[in-house]
Structures are given as C-alpha cells and as structure tokens.
Design an enzyme around this catalytic site. Structure first.
Site, PDB file in Angstrom:
ATOM      1  N   HIS A   1       0.833  -1.207   0.000  1.00 39.10           N
ATOM      2  CA  HIS A   1       0.000   0.000   0.000  1.00 39.10           C
ATOM      3  C   HIS A   1       0.870   1.259   0.000  1.00 39.10           C
ATOM      4  O   HIS A   1       0.588   2.227  -0.698  1.00 39.10           O
ATOM      5  CB  HIS A   1      -0.866   0.070   1.270  1.00 39.10           C
ATOM      6  CG  HIS A   1      -1.859  -1.023   1.423  1.00 39.10           C
ATOM      7  ND1 HIS A   1      -1.756  -1.994   2.396  1.00 39.10           N
ATOM      8  CD2 HIS A   1      -2.987  -1.299   0.741  1.00 39.10           C
ATOM      9  CE1 HIS A   1      -2.781  -2.807   2.304  1.00 39.10           C
ATOM     10  NE2 HIS A   1      -3.543  -2.421   1.313  1.00 39.10           N
TER      11      HIS A   1
ATOM     12  N   VAL B   1       4.256  -5.821  -4.926  1.00 39.31           N
ATOM     13  CA  VAL B   1       5.420  -5.675  -4.051  1.00 39.31           C
ATOM     14  C   VAL B   1       5.572  -6.985  -3.286  1.00 39.31           C
ATOM     15  O   VAL B   1       4.589  -7.529  -2.751  1.00 39.31           O
ATOM     16  CB  VAL B   1       5.233  -4.492  -3.059  1.00 39.31           C
ATOM     17  CG1 VAL B   1       6.462  -4.337  -2.176  1.00 39.31           C
ATOM     18  CG2 VAL B   1       4.968  -3.206  -3.832  1.00 39.31           C
TER      19      VAL B   1
END
Ligand code: PAF
Length: 283
Positions: free
Chosen positions: A37, A179
């Site tokens: 995030h 990620v």
C-alpha cells in the site's frame, strides 16, 4: 495529516483542494497497511499535489461473514504510516456513513462484460459488485485526478478500468506492480493472519509461479497449468482453489500461447484457512 470520517467533511476538504487547483491522487484501501500500500501512497504523493487515502473495510464486498469479522483493523497504526508517507488526508468512514440500508442489502448492479464470470468472481459471487459499488462511491466523493491500484488484485484492476470507462470518470487509473517480500511472498493484509510456519509455507506459491516462467512457453498451456497446480498442492498446508492462465486484457482463459499477446497466470491458494492470491506474467 487530517483524519476525516464523514462525507461532508471530505467534500469540504476536496472542494478546498479543487479551489486551489491542486491535483488529487487517491489510494483506496481496506487498511492493515503494508509496504505494498505504502508504495502506492508514495507514488500518489510524488505524482499529485495532494494524496488522499481511504481506509474502509467494505462489508458489501465480503461474501463470507467470518472473513469480514476477521479482517485486520489497525487504523491507528495505519494513520501513523500514512503521515510518514506524506499523505494529506485519510478518509475512514463507518459503514453507516457510507451506505443506507438498501445499499447494504441489495446487490449493486453493473455490466461487467464477463469480467466477473471468471477467477475471483466465480469463487466469490457478488464480490466485485461490492468493489464497484464502493470504489464508484469513493471516486464521486474524492474526485481524484489519478487513482492507484496494485496489480496483485489483477482482476479488480481490470474491472476498475472498465468501470471508470463506462461511468465516464475523468480519472487516470494507475496500476502498480506487485510488491514482494525478499522471500518472494506477495505482500497482502491477509499475511498478518498467517502463523510464522504458514508464512514459510506460503513462500512456495510465488516460488512455483516464478519457476514456471522458465519453461512456460515451451510446454502447452494445459501442461503448464497442471504442473503449477500439482507443484503448489504438493506442499503440505497449501491447496489451490484455481489457477487460470488468461488473456491479461479480457481475463478469459487461453488454450494456446498464441491466443493472446499479453498472458498472465492468476492463482488463489488456501494456506490453512487463509486465502492468498498472486499472479505472474508469462507474455
Ligand atoms: O483492494 C482493496 O483493498 C479493495 O478491494 C478496495 C479497492 C479498497 C475496495 O474496497
């Protein structure tokens, strides 16, 4: 950073930004923020004058009551991380602030053009109706110039792009790469629910996907599919729900590598009771 919990206060904040001609970058989240995030947030901060993040565990996109109840909620820690990342405002409404009773109970209708009939949509009926419902509402409230979404939720990103086009939102949708931890495990809020042993086990998912890229185009699509599922399931504690090799634009399964120019393998795996998703690009 301002914390805002009502639509009215958010509207005032946004109107002020607009009156000063400031561009707004928006990152919608359900909280329990991790580095995935924060990568989106940092990008929104860098590419816009103002970054707004929503933290809202959206009840209408959960088709499993236990999953909703167990979803991690860590607003205080989230706010500290967002402040550090340069976010100007976090919008954290209650479900009652977001929805009236009808909206909570009636399924939000949307023409998905078939994008909801596969993968997550097949196994989580109604899930994407809830996602489109909340994201379209958030887009109307936040009125961003750009909105940032992770490619880990590959199907969600395709659906948001379609929604933005069909609903004529003047918003640039920015997809950002997955990620991963150093181990390869894709970052997810659900990782917080894994025991340390399960975390080790879950690493196997990305390892198998990564390895499969080495021989993908030399074997048939069907053989690759079966080999990936078998390799994931061979690890004790992992159970594949689906692995679909799809056209990255239409999300429809392909049968031959020549069927599409952009090909992605999307997987959902249960690690114990925790449902994890990941994907890999083959072409
Ligand atoms: O990806 C998520 O966390 C959610 O589906 C989203 C986009 C914030 C909508 O609730």
């Amino acid at each position: 950073m301002q914390t805002i919990t009502t639509k009215k206060a958010l509207d005032e904040f946004v109107s002020n930004c607009k009156s000063e001609n400031k561009t707004i970058g928006f990152v919608p989240t359900m909280g329990a923020l991790h580095n995935g995030h924060l990568t989106l947030v940092r990008r929104a901060v860098a590419e816009n004058d103002i970054c707004i993040v929503s933290v809202f565990v959206n009840p209408t996109q959960f088709n499993d009551k236990n999953d909703l109840a167990n979803y991690p909620r860590t607003l205080e820690a989230d706010a500290a991380l967002l402040t550090e990342a340069g976010c100007a405002c976090v919008f954290a409404p209650t479900p009652d602030e977001m929805y009236n009773a009808d909206e909570m109970t009636n399924r939000f209708e949307f023409d998905f053009g078939g994008l909801d009939q596969v993968m997550e949509g097949k196994f989580r009926p109604g899930h994407f109706n809830g996602v489109v419902q909340v994201v379209s509402k958030l887009f109307r409230l936040v009125r961003p110039d750009r909105a940032y979404f992770g490619e880990k939720d590959f199907q969600q990103l395709a659906i948001i792009r379609r929604m933005t086009k069909l609903m004529n939102f003047p918003i640039e949708i920015v997809g950002c790469p997955i990620v991963r931890e150093e181990s390869g495990l894709a970052l997810s809020s659900r990782n917080a629910l894994l025991t340390p042993e399960q975390r080790q086990t879950a690493v196997h998912i990305s390892a198998v996907l990564q390895e499969s890229t080495q021989f993908a185009l030399e074997t048939s699509v069907g053989e690759l599919h079966d080999a990936v599922v078998a390799a994931i399931n061979a690890k004790e504690g992992l159970e594949t729900e689906y692995f679909d090799i799809v056209d990255g634009d239409t999300l429809q399964s392909i049968e031959r590598w020549d069927d599409a120019e952009y090909v992605v393998g999307c997987v959902t795996v249960y690690c114990g009771k925790i449902r994890l998703i990941d994907n890999i690009r083959y072409k």
